[in-house]
Design an enzyme around this catalytic site. Sequence first.
Site, PDB file in Angstrom:
ATOM      1  N   GLY A 215     -22.141  10.330   4.785  1.00 41.89           N
ATOM      2  CA  GLY A 215     -21.534  11.183   3.769  1.00 41.89           C
ATOM      3  C   GLY A 215     -21.845  10.645   2.389  1.00 41.89           C
ATOM      4  O   GLY A 215     -22.809   9.882   2.206  1.00 41.89           O
ATOM      5  N   SER A 216     -21.021  11.006   1.439  1.00 36.14           N
ATOM      6  CA  SER A 216     -21.327  10.640   0.052  1.00 36.14           C
ATOM      7  C   SER A 216     -21.031   9.160  -0.206  1.00 36.14           C
ATOM      8  O   SER A 216     -20.235   8.532   0.499  1.00 36.14           O
ATOM      9  CB  SER A 216     -20.508  11.513  -0.897  1.00 36.14           C
ATOM     10  N   GLY A 220     -17.993   6.737   1.213  1.00 37.74           N
ATOM     11  CA  GLY A 220     -18.405   5.545   1.970  1.00 37.74           C
ATOM     12  C   GLY A 220     -17.786   4.271   1.404  1.00 37.74           C
ATOM     13  O   GLY A 220     -17.307   3.408   2.138  1.00 37.74           O
ATOM     14  N   GLU A 235     -24.327   5.601   6.057  1.00 36.47           N
ATOM     15  CA  GLU A 235     -25.500   6.412   5.671  1.00 36.47           C
ATOM     16  C   GLU A 235     -25.050   7.273   4.506  1.00 36.47           C
ATOM     17  O   GLU A 235     -24.308   8.242   4.703  1.00 36.47           O
ATOM     18  CB  GLU A 235     -25.946   7.290   6.838  1.00 36.47           C
ATOM     19  N   CYS A 269     -29.707  14.636   2.319  1.00 38.13           N
ATOM     20  CA  CYS A 269     -29.598  13.359   1.609  1.00 38.13           C
ATOM     21  C   CYS A 269     -30.961  12.962   1.057  1.00 38.13           C
ATOM     22  O   CYS A 269     -31.053  12.307   0.023  1.00 38.13           O
ATOM     23  CB  CYS A 269     -29.052  12.281   2.542  1.00 38.13           C
TER      24      CYS A 269
HETATM   25  P1  NAD Z   1     -18.340  13.696   1.994  1.00 37.32           P
HETATM   26  O1  NAD Z   1     -18.380  12.258   1.665  1.00 37.32           O
HETATM   27  O2  NAD Z   1     -17.529  14.593   1.143  1.00 37.32           O
HETATM   28  O3  NAD Z   1     -17.734  13.901   3.478  1.00 37.32           O
HETATM   29  C1  NAD Z   1     -18.280  13.207   4.577  1.00 37.32           C
HETATM   30  C2  NAD Z   1     -17.190  12.995   5.626  1.00 37.32           C
HETATM   31  O4  NAD Z   1     -16.157  12.189   5.055  1.00 37.32           O
HETATM   32  C3  NAD Z   1     -16.510  14.307   6.050  1.00 37.32           C
HETATM   33  O5  NAD Z   1     -16.175  14.217   7.422  1.00 37.32           O
HETATM   34  C4  NAD Z   1     -15.254  14.347   5.199  1.00 37.32           C
HETATM   35  O6  NAD Z   1     -14.197  15.056   5.819  1.00 37.32           O
HETATM   36  C5  NAD Z   1     -14.898  12.859   5.092  1.00 37.32           C
HETATM   37  N1  NAD Z   1     -14.162  12.547   3.866  1.00 37.32           N
HETATM   38  C6  NAD Z   1     -14.247  13.160   2.662  1.00 37.32           C
HETATM   39  N2  NAD Z   1     -13.438  12.565   1.779  1.00 37.32           N
HETATM   40  C7  NAD Z   1     -12.836  11.547   2.417  1.00 37.32           C
HETATM   41  C8  NAD Z   1     -11.897  10.525   2.036  1.00 37.32           C
HETATM   42  N3  NAD Z   1     -11.411  10.470   0.801  1.00 37.32           N
HETATM   43  N4  NAD Z   1     -11.511   9.633   2.959  1.00 37.32           N
HETATM   44  C9  NAD Z   1     -12.014   9.676   4.199  1.00 37.32           C
HETATM   45  N5  NAD Z   1     -12.907  10.599   4.634  1.00 37.32           N
HETATM   46  C10 NAD Z   1     -13.317  11.521   3.755  1.00 37.32           C
HETATM   47  O7  NAD Z   1     -19.841  14.200   2.135  1.00 37.32           O
HETATM   48  P2  NAD Z   1     -20.344  15.691   2.364  1.00 37.32           P
HETATM   49  O8  NAD Z   1     -20.174  16.455   1.106  1.00 37.32           O
HETATM   50  O9  NAD Z   1     -19.790  16.244   3.629  1.00 37.32           O
HETATM   51  O10 NAD Z   1     -21.915  15.434   2.646  1.00 37.32           O
HETATM   52  C11 NAD Z   1     -22.852  15.300   1.628  1.00 37.32           C
HETATM   53  C12 NAD Z   1     -23.124  13.842   1.338  1.00 37.32           C
HETATM   54  O11 NAD Z   1     -23.546  13.174   2.518  1.00 37.32           O
HETATM   55  C13 NAD Z   1     -24.250  13.660   0.339  1.00 37.32           C
HETATM   56  O12 NAD Z   1     -23.922  12.595  -0.527  1.00 37.32           O
HETATM   57  C14 NAD Z   1     -25.436  13.275   1.216  1.00 37.32           C
HETATM   58  O13 NAD Z   1     -26.438  12.561   0.559  1.00 37.32           O
HETATM   59  C15 NAD Z   1     -24.759  12.455   2.254  1.00 37.32           C
HETATM   60  N6  NAD Z   1     -25.578  12.389   3.458  1.00 37.32           N
HETATM   61  C16 NAD Z   1     -26.189  11.191   3.755  1.00 37.32           C
HETATM   62  C17 NAD Z   1     -27.028  11.135   4.861  1.00 37.32           C
HETATM   63  C18 NAD Z   1     -27.730   9.862   5.243  1.00 37.32           C
HETATM   64  O14 NAD Z   1     -28.165   9.764   6.376  1.00 37.32           O
HETATM   65  N7  NAD Z   1     -27.873   8.892   4.340  1.00 37.32           N
HETATM   66  C19 NAD Z   1     -27.243  12.263   5.643  1.00 37.32           C
HETATM   67  C20 NAD Z   1     -26.591  13.440   5.299  1.00 37.32           C
HETATM   68  C21 NAD Z   1     -25.763  13.493   4.204  1.00 37.32           C
END
Ligand code: NAD
Length: 458
Positions: A215-216, A220, A235, A269
Amino acid sequence: MDIIEQNMLEVHNPFNNELLEILPGDNRVSVLEAISRAEQYDYHLTGWQRYEILNQLCFLIEAHRKELKKIISLESGKTLSDADLEVTRAYQAFLLSAEEAKRINGELVPLDAVVGIEKGLAMVTREPVGIVAAITPFNFPLNLVAHKVGPALAANNPVIVKPSESTPITAIRLMELLHEAGLPEEMMQVVVGEPEWIVDIFCTDDRIRKISFTGSTDTGKKICHKAGLKAVSMELGGNDPMVILSDADIDAAIPIAVDGAYGNNGQRCTSIKRFVIEECIADRFIDRFVDVTRKLRVGDQLDPTVNIGPLINETAAKTVRNRIEATVKDGADLLCGGRRQGALLWPTVLDNVRNNSPLVARETFGPVAPFIRVKDFDQAIDVVNDTSYGLQSGVFTNDLCKAKAAASRIRAGGVMINRAPGFRAEHLPFGGIKNSGVGREGIKYAVDAMTYTKTIVM
Ligand code: NAD
């Protein structure tokens, strides 16, 4: 997505906001119950049994391809062809996981390497790490779940998935298919609902031994702060550049650049988030890139003639639109696109962008192509490395020496020569450095990270 009551979750089609499903969300008690259920798994499955289950899953994925493709497209907004590609990649990820299930090998270490214990022998085995919590983003609702569930099961771990609240339906359908393939129910569960407190339980409950997050970067970092001594894989986001040097084959580069910037609606990503181009070919390249961009169709992701569907929601589209405006105020030239309607954003090309402009200083998730002009190779590498991220990079050149120099000087988890940064094959190590993450996925590497080594001395 709307969490309408503490335990009800609405899932919407981002194109027209149509309600797709209302799911019963989890509460504190049900998440703890899921962990207790996972704890009951007694590790009875052998390598070949896990191989057979994962193989059977591949058969079911193929049999349900059309259905999976439609669910992915509806809840994430990606086009049907992007969704089809995702099903293929998830199939591969599970097939590779099936094979890895039979290769959880250790090693024998003779002890005569040190004085005094010459007669001894050590065995190093690899053991399942324990319950894995998999937290996944919206942009690949099937394949990024596959990259955690496949290796977790191959390594004989129970796994609890918390998918994005925007795209939970695909993960739930995958769980049903895994159970149909013969997996004990306690080995794969899905919990949905308010992310912060579900993940809080994952971070603080000692029975969860591994947190695998995609995720973002901001999320993370928050999770790492809470996870304490648990094993983590992160990731995270990226700011991936595609470098185009003066000797590049422009004909070959254009279609790759277009797909790299706009594929998956620009929400990968590893989407191209910055073009770094040598001044002497910039006009020629950008003119052609704009021509192709203008021909792309934007609209309903289920329409097979559409190239770019909606972003995940209207807020996401507004964020990108605001950054485009701020970058134009910062001195960039808007060459095409920039229009927004609901969650739709027309593909946008900007020229004369600065590397620290609002659009590229932080990760921007949408169909945007900012061009940064540089005078030569050295300046290109400086610009590429001038970022807090380090996921992947692409470099277009026909000069082998420059290709080698770029590969060694770019600080990122991967460098793709004559490809966009978004290249990923399921068996290769994948992941970033700096703010782009910790650890590697790619089936074999994720299996490693979901086992611990045990040293047995005889
Ligand atoms: P996000 O961080 O908003 O959410 C990812 C996950 O975390 C979701 O399941 C969400 O419910 C959970 N989440 C959100 N806020 C949270 C918090 N405060 N506490 C705990 N959990 C929480 O990311 P997104 O918008 O779903 O996805 C896009 C991001 O993911 C982009 O930054 C992208 O670059 C990244 N991404 C990285 C990879 C990689 O392999 N490096 C692959 C795909 C996406």
